[in-house]
Design an enzyme around this catalytic site. Structure first.
Site, short mmCIF file in Angstrom:
data_model
loop_
_atom_site.label_atom_id
_atom_site.label_comp_id
_atom_site.label_asym_id
_atom_site.label_seq_id
_atom_site.Cartn_x
_atom_site.Cartn_y
_atom_site.Cartn_z
N CYS A 52 61.37 24.47 3.31
CA CYS A 52 61.04 23.13 3.78
C CYS A 52 59.81 22.59 3.07
O CYS A 52 58.72 23.15 3.16
CB CYS A 52 60.79 23.17 5.28
N CYS A 339 40.86 -2.99 4.86
CA CYS A 339 39.77 -3.33 5.78
C CYS A 339 39.24 -2.04 6.39
O CYS A 339 39.89 -1.44 7.26
CB CYS A 339 40.27 -4.29 6.84
#
Length: 366
Positions: A52, A339
């Site tokens: 995986c 931001c």
């Protein structure tokens, strides 16, 4: 009346099931929409298959000198394979990771040592709970030197007796590497709870602990993982709340909103480079804003629905610090507005870059 109500309820349930099936099918299709090939410099690239790929990203991403780790597929002939195709085991591809590294900081031999500590190289039919050829192990060499080093490393592992049985991990010539769908990338950071649930039950950690628990630790420099108490000691209360609990500092009343000096901004926790003053602009929002990251590989973007609408949260890769959000209302050339919270950042003036260990960025300001 009761009879009518009964059939109305049945009809509504049926409609809900149909809608659910349609949404699920669309979701599955979106989750498996094909892949694109990745170009790379063979001298600065390592390619490993270890089952995986979600589990193969974290151990390499924490290493100093590793610039990026991308999950994907390689080893098969099919062009632009999709996840569902690879997961079926019919394409010949293996779930893999492609690692970009700086050879002057970390060596290929060190990456091989880390690789062996993540896998069961005696299992030819998959890895742990994941079965099938698509989850088998492999080392894909990009040049003859890597081939020699990989073969020597494998022989050393076999001779060490650490593993019970013959090492069957093949050493293969690198083939086209396809980047997996976006939702697979950095899954352990973007879907932390789901990842931990899977990993705890996969059997991987149990095998690693049993095999390597009594072996010496590798002496390879990695980014520090701080405990909660260490972070509280290291950070101010505001810095802790912002970076660890996703808080937002006051607008206009923060350290870097109006900072106009030349230099770079790094993560207050890990020190990884994040933004440059060359990309900073006054967004009139009261927080330091940038059109783009200095190092995109140190930035993670995660969907955030905490305010009832979709936003993209920005976190640092190695520190896993909450930094702020990115919006699509910025100026050219990117049209983006990163931001950020000043409390998540540390500013390093250009004249201090060399002595602070960020000398590679000095030329940005020359």
């Amino acid at each position: 009346m009761k009879f009518k109500l009964k059939w109305i309820v049945v009809a509504l349930i049926g409609i809900a099931i149909v809608i659910g099936l349609v949404l699920f099918m669309n979701y599955q299709q979106a989750k498996s929409n094909g892949s694109e090939s990745v170009s790379y410099n063979e001298e600065q690239t390592a390619i490993f298959a270890g089952g995986c790929f979600w589990c193969m990203e974290p151990p390499f991403e924490k290493l100093v000198g590793v610039e990026s780790v991308v999950s994907g597929y390689t080893g098969g002939e099919e062009v632009n394979p999709a996840y569902n195709d690879v997961a079926s085991g019919k394409t010949g591809h293996l779930e893999s990771v492609i690692i970009t590294f700086d050879p002057e900081v970390i060596s290929y031999e060190e990456l091989l040592e880390v690789f062996w500590r993540q896998v069961d190289p005696t299992d030819a039919d998959g890895q742990f709970v994941d079965r099938g050829p698509q989850y088998a192990t492999a080392i894909f060499y990009t040049n003859e030197k890597q081939k020699e080093l990989a073969e020597a490393s494998k022989q050393n592992m076999q001779d060490s007796g650490i593993f019970e049985g013959e090492l069957v991990t093949p050493i293969r010539q690198a083939m086209t590497f396809y980047e997996a769908e976006e939702y697979h990338q950095d899954y352990y950071l973007k879907s932390e709870q789901r990842y931990e649930y899977y990993r705890d039950r996969s059997g991987r950690d149990q095998f690693i602990d049993k095999t390597w628990g009594n072996q010496p630790e590798l002496e390879i420099e990695s980014y520090t993982k701080y405990s909660e108490q260490e972070l509280r000691d290291k950070l101010t209360d505001l810095q802790f709340e912002v970076t660890q609990n996703d808080a937002t500092e006051p607008a206009f009343n923060n350290k870097y909103d109006k900072n106009e000096e030349d230099g770079i901004y790094v993560d207050i926790v890990s020190g990884e480079p994040l933004f440059s003053s060359l990309d900073k602009f006054d967004s009139k929002t009261g927080w330091p804003s940038f059109t783009q990251p200095l190092e995109t590989s140190n930035i993670i973007e995660i969907e955030d629905f905490t305010l009832g609408t979709k936003r993209m949260e920005v976190r640092s890769r190695h520190g896993n610090s909450h930094l702020g959000h990115v919006f699509e209302d910025g100026p050219e050339p990117t049209g983006l507005r990163y931001c950020m919270n000043s409390a998540s950042l540390r500013f390093i003036p250009k004249e201090d870059l060399e002595k602070e260990g960020y000398g590679k960025y000095v030329e940005l300001f020359s």
